[in-house]
Design a protein around this motif. Structure first.
Motif, PDB file in Angstrom:
ATOM      1  N   MET A  52       0.655  -1.396  -0.403  1.00 38.60           N
ATOM      2  CA  MET A  52       0.122   0.154  -0.118  1.00 38.60           C
ATOM      3  C   MET A  52       0.691   0.960  -0.357  1.00 38.60           C
ATOM      4  SD  MET A  52      -3.398   0.329  -0.230  1.00 38.60           S
ATOM      5  CE  MET A  52      -3.955   2.015  -0.786  1.00 38.60           C
ATOM      6  N   VAL A  53       1.905   1.034   0.657  1.00 39.90           N
ATOM      7  CA  VAL A  53       2.654   2.014   1.412  1.00 39.90           C
ATOM      8  C   VAL A  53       3.788   1.950  -0.360  1.00 39.90           C
ATOM      9  CG1 VAL A  53       5.094   3.359   1.712  1.00 39.90           C
ATOM     10  CG2 VAL A  53       3.123   2.527   3.499  1.00 39.90           C
ATOM     11  N   LEU A  54       4.140   1.626  -0.499  1.00 37.09           N
ATOM     12  CA  LEU A  54       4.540   0.935  -1.987  1.00 37.09           C
ATOM     13  C   LEU A  54       4.071   1.832  -3.521  1.00 37.09           C
ATOM     14  CD1 LEU A  54       7.176  -0.518  -3.338  1.00 37.09           C
ATOM     15  CD2 LEU A  54       5.362  -1.673  -3.966  1.00 37.09           C
ATOM     16  N   GLU A  55       2.788   1.817  -3.223  1.00 34.74           N
ATOM     17  CA  GLU A  55       1.688   1.723  -4.286  1.00 34.74           C
ATOM     18  C   GLU A  55       2.438   3.284  -4.596  1.00 34.74           C
ATOM     19  OE1 GLU A  55      -1.519  -0.549  -4.750  1.00 34.74           O
ATOM     20  OE2 GLU A  55      -1.320   0.439  -7.374  1.00 34.74           O
ATOM     21  N   THR A  56       1.736   4.003  -3.128  1.00 37.83           N
ATOM     22  CA  THR A  56       1.084   4.800  -2.858  1.00 37.83           C
ATOM     23  C   THR A  56       2.089   6.021  -3.404  1.00 37.83           C
ATOM     24  OG1 THR A  56       0.016   5.201  -1.645  1.00 37.83           O
ATOM     25  CG2 THR A  56       0.968   6.801  -1.021  1.00 37.83           C
ATOM     26  N   VAL A  57       4.025   5.677  -2.907  1.00 31.90           N
ATOM     27  CA  VAL A  57       4.867   6.427  -3.306  1.00 31.90           C
ATOM     28  C   VAL A  57       5.208   6.295  -4.657  1.00 31.90           C
ATOM     29  CG1 VAL A  57       7.260   6.000  -3.057  1.00 31.90           C
ATOM     30  CG2 VAL A  57       5.798   5.961  -1.327  1.00 31.90           C
ATOM     31  N   ALA A  58       4.578   4.848  -5.303  1.00 28.18           N
ATOM     32  CA  ALA A  58       5.191   4.347  -6.927  1.00 28.18           C
ATOM     33  C   ALA A  58       4.264   5.162  -7.519  1.00 28.18           C
ATOM     34  CB  ALA A  58       5.389   3.311  -7.027  1.00 28.18           C
ATOM     35  N   VAL A  59       2.903   5.648  -7.088  1.00 28.85           N
ATOM     36  CA  VAL A  59       2.310   6.512  -8.217  1.00 28.85           C
ATOM     37  C   VAL A  59       2.287   7.810  -7.968  1.00 28.85           C
ATOM     38  CG1 VAL A  59      -0.354   6.977  -7.897  1.00 28.85           C
ATOM     39  CG2 VAL A  59       0.246   4.513  -8.303  1.00 28.85           C
ATOM     40  N   ALA A  60       2.854   8.612  -6.473  1.00 31.54           N
ATOM     41  CA  ALA A  60       3.297   9.694  -6.366  1.00 31.54           C
ATOM     42  C   ALA A  60       4.487  10.162  -7.345  1.00 31.54           C
ATOM     43  CB  ALA A  60       4.321   9.696  -4.770  1.00 31.54           C
ATOM     44  N   LEU A  61       5.530   9.061  -7.776  1.00 31.17           N
ATOM     45  CA  LEU A  61       6.920   9.700  -8.695  1.00 31.17           C
ATOM     46  C   LEU A  61       6.493   9.816  -9.608  1.00 31.17           C
ATOM     47  CD1 LEU A  61       9.962   8.013  -5.741  1.00 31.17           C
ATOM     48  CD2 LEU A  61       9.238   9.927  -6.284  1.00 31.17           C
ATOM     49  N   TRP A  62       5.638   8.245 -10.324  1.00 35.02           N
ATOM     50  CA  TRP A  62       5.592   8.246 -11.239  1.00 35.02           C
ATOM     51  C   TRP A  62       4.751   9.738 -12.230  1.00 35.02           C
ATOM     52  CZ3 TRP A  62       6.548   4.509 -14.558  1.00 35.02           C
ATOM     53  CH2 TRP A  62       5.967   4.327 -15.426  1.00 35.02           C
ATOM     54  N   ALA A  63       3.469  10.019 -11.354  1.00 29.88           N
ATOM     55  CA  ALA A  63       2.257  11.130 -11.440  1.00 29.88           C
ATOM     56  C   ALA A  63       3.441  12.297 -11.450  1.00 29.88           C
ATOM     57  CB  ALA A  63       1.935  11.306 -10.050  1.00 29.88           C
ATOM     58  N   MET A  64       4.772  12.562 -10.942  1.00 29.99           N
ATOM     59  CA  MET A  64       5.175  13.612 -10.931  1.00 29.99           C
ATOM     60  C   MET A  64       6.697  13.693 -11.268  1.00 29.99           C
ATOM     61  SD  MET A  64       3.166  15.722  -8.811  1.00 29.99           S
ATOM     62  CE  MET A  64       4.579  16.931  -8.834  1.00 29.99           C
ATOM     63  N   LEU A  65       6.731  12.756 -12.275  1.00 29.77           N
ATOM     64  CA  LEU A  65       8.393  12.759 -12.738  1.00 29.77           C
ATOM     65  C   LEU A  65       8.103  13.642 -13.933  1.00 29.77           C
ATOM     66  CD1 LEU A  65       9.271   9.383 -13.233  1.00 29.77           C
ATOM     67  CD2 LEU A  65      10.876  11.192 -12.543  1.00 29.77           C
ATOM     68  N   PRO A  66       7.194  14.152 -14.821  1.00 26.19           N
ATOM     69  CA  PRO A  66       7.399  14.882 -15.999  1.00 26.19           C
ATOM     70  C   PRO A  66       7.342  16.638 -15.159  1.00 26.19           C
ATOM     71  CG  PRO A  66       5.128  14.065 -16.411  1.00 26.19           C
ATOM     72  CD  PRO A  66       6.043  13.244 -14.974  1.00 26.19           C
ATOM     73  N   ALA A  67       7.093  17.082 -13.812  1.00 26.61           N
ATOM     74  CA  ALA A  67       7.300  17.816 -12.971  1.00 26.61           C
ATOM     75  C   ALA A  67       8.353  18.025 -12.741  1.00 26.61           C
ATOM     76  CB  ALA A  67       6.531  18.028 -11.846  1.00 26.61           C
ATOM     77  N   TYR A  68       9.086  16.515 -12.374  1.00 26.57           N
ATOM     78  CA  TYR A  68      10.964  16.744 -11.457  1.00 26.57           C
ATOM     79  C   TYR A  68      11.569  17.119 -12.474  1.00 26.57           C
ATOM     80  CZ  TYR A  68       8.657  14.419  -7.815  1.00 26.57           C
ATOM     81  OH  TYR A  68       7.977  14.541  -6.201  1.00 26.57           O
ATOM     82  N   VAL A  69      11.655  16.696 -14.018  1.00 20.25           N
ATOM     83  CA  VAL A  69      12.646  16.102 -14.633  1.00 20.25           C
ATOM     84  C   VAL A  69      13.184  17.758 -15.209  1.00 20.25           C
ATOM     85  CG1 VAL A  69      13.415  15.833 -16.987  1.00 20.25           C
ATOM     86  CG2 VAL A  69      13.030  13.727 -15.114  1.00 20.25           C
ATOM     87  N   PRO A  70      12.086  18.715 -15.597  1.00 20.35           N
ATOM     88  CA  PRO A  70      12.417  19.588 -16.552  1.00 20.35           C
ATOM     89  C   PRO A  70      13.520  20.721 -15.547  1.00 20.35           C
ATOM     90  CG  PRO A  70       9.936  19.844 -16.315  1.00 20.35           C
ATOM     91  CD  PRO A  70      10.852  18.268 -15.206  1.00 20.35           C
ATOM     92  N   ASN A  71      13.016  20.767 -14.423  1.00 19.72           N
ATOM     93  CA  ASN A  71      14.275  22.002 -13.347  1.00 19.72           C
ATOM     94  C   ASN A  71      16.044  20.968 -13.887  1.00 19.72           C
ATOM     95  OD1 ASN A  71      12.499  24.130 -12.146  1.00 19.72           O
ATOM     96  ND2 ASN A  71      11.803  22.146 -11.593  1.00 19.72           N
ATOM     97  N   ASN A  72      15.619  19.968 -13.854  1.00 23.79           N
ATOM     98  CA  ASN A  72      17.162  19.395 -14.117  1.00 23.79           C
ATOM     99  C   ASN A  72      18.070  20.234 -14.987  1.00 23.79           C
ATOM    100  OD1 ASN A  72      17.370  18.311 -11.371  1.00 23.79           O
ATOM    101  ND2 ASN A  72      15.216  17.343 -11.884  1.00 23.79           N
ATOM    102  N   ALA A  73      17.263  19.360 -16.333  1.00 21.93           N
ATOM    103  CA  ALA A  73      16.740  19.360 -17.756  1.00 21.93           C
ATOM    104  C   ALA A  73      17.064  21.152 -18.200  1.00 21.93           C
ATOM    105  CB  ALA A  73      15.921  18.989 -18.978  1.00 21.93           C
ATOM    106  N   ALA A  74      16.620  21.820 -17.599  1.00 21.71           N
ATOM    107  CA  ALA A  74      17.179  22.784 -17.442  1.00 21.71           C
ATOM    108  C   ALA A  74      18.531  23.953 -17.691  1.00 21.71           C
ATOM    109  CB  ALA A  74      16.159  24.518 -16.615  1.00 21.71           C
ATOM    110  N   VAL A  75      18.641  22.988 -15.941  1.00 21.58           N
ATOM    111  CA  VAL A  75      20.130  23.457 -15.538  1.00 21.58           C
ATOM    112  C   VAL A  75      21.361  23.549 -16.723  1.00 21.58           C
ATOM    113  CG1 VAL A  75      22.441  22.781 -13.950  1.00 21.58           C
ATOM    114  CG2 VAL A  75      19.326  23.465 -13.250  1.00 21.58           C
ATOM    115  N   LEU A  76      21.401  22.088 -17.786  1.00 25.08           N
ATOM    116  CA  LEU A  76      21.960  21.579 -18.558  1.00 25.08           C
ATOM    117  C   LEU A  76      21.290  22.187 -19.496  1.00 25.08           C
ATOM    118  CD1 LEU A  76      21.113  17.475 -18.022  1.00 25.08           C
ATOM    119  CD2 LEU A  76      22.829  18.948 -17.012  1.00 25.08           C
ATOM    120  N   ALA A  77      20.636  22.601 -20.302  1.00 31.42           N
ATOM    121  CA  ALA A  77      20.634  23.452 -21.463  1.00 31.42           C
ATOM    122  C   ALA A  77      19.887  24.885 -21.326  1.00 31.42           C
ATOM    123  CB  ALA A  77      18.952  23.379 -22.071  1.00 31.42           C
ATOM    124  N   GLY A  78      20.413  25.554 -19.842  1.00 34.30           N
ATOM    125  CA  GLY A  78      20.205  26.976 -19.962  1.00 34.30           C
ATOM    126  C   GLY A  78      21.331  27.623 -20.157  1.00 34.30           C
ATOM    127  N   GLY A  79      20.815  29.200 -20.938  1.00 39.35           N
ATOM    128  CA  GLY A  79      22.430  30.110 -21.337  1.00 39.35           C
ATOM    129  C   GLY A  79      21.422  31.118 -22.502  1.00 39.35           C
TER     130      GLY A  79
END
Ligand code: CTP
Ligand code: MG
Length: 182
Positions: A1-28
């Motif tokens: 149950m906890v595993l599923e909650t964590v997996a769903v939270a991470l999965w749902a938010m991954l498209p919001a987590y990665v942009p900041n890191n991509a911006a660091v690499l692409a910025g300028g």
């Protein structure tokens, strides 16, 4: 149950987590505020660029579509059910993440913080809050119809997001990709 909650939270938010890191690499390149100031301080500062924002949003959207493709296989392997991203959510999550980060820089400049200065709590949560705030009205029902236990997923998001943010930014700093570890 906890595993599923964590997996769903991470999965749902991954498209919001990665942009900041991509911006660091692409910025300028050209800053969004074009160098403009307001009451003697930069509107946003040199750390928010058109290129970083565009690449961050595009990478996050592409990731969401990629997650849609591999989702069923991953869900099977983990024995959990994972959300899919409607196209609008695939865009609103990363776009909201970038807007949240831009809003935070606006607030940092208004409160006299220089570029790169830490702004605890805001730095760790701005992107998640605005990503969800933009997606909720853009895709009505996505969050609350998709997840079995939305309040638990929300709690997981607000616990995991700061931890991941601190972790990934620390790594980016150690790798020399980022000037500060936050
Ligand atoms: N970046 C970018 N465009 C964005 C967000 C980030 O180009 N919309 C790039 C910039 O090169 C920035 C780096 O990613 O310097 C790190 O991002 P961040 O920590 O958010 O910016 P800071 O430079 O620390 O500036 P601020 O104090 O305004 O957060
Ligand atoms: Mg910073």
């Amino acid at each position: 149950m906890v595993l599923e909650t964590v997996a769903v939270a991470l999965w749902a938010m991954l498209p919001a987590y990665v942009p900041n890191n991509a911006a660091v690499l692409a910025g300028g390149g050209r800053p969004i505020d074009g160098g403009r100031t307001w009451r003697g301080k930069r509107l946003l500062g040199d750390g928010k660029t058109w290129r970083g924002t565009a690449v961050g949003t595009a990478v996050g959207a592409a990731l969401a579509l990629g997650l849609n493709a591999v989702g069923p296989a991953v869900a099977d392997a983990l024995g959990v059910s994972l959300p899919t991203f409607p196209v609008v959510a695939a865009v609103s999550l990363p776009l909201g993440a970038m807007l949240g980060d831009i809003l935070a820089s606006f607030l940092k400049r208004r409160t006299g913080r220089q570029r790169g200065a830490p702004f605890p709590v805001v730095d760790q949560l701005d992107f998640a809050v605005v990503a969800l705030a933009l997606t909720a009205p853009a895709v009505p029902g996505w969050f609350f119809d998709t997840f079995l236990d939305p309040p638990a997923v929300l709690v997981a998001v607000f616990v995991l997001t700061p931890a991941l943010h601190v972790g990934t930014n620390g790594i980016a700093y150690l790798l020399g990709l980022k000037d500060e570890p936050w």
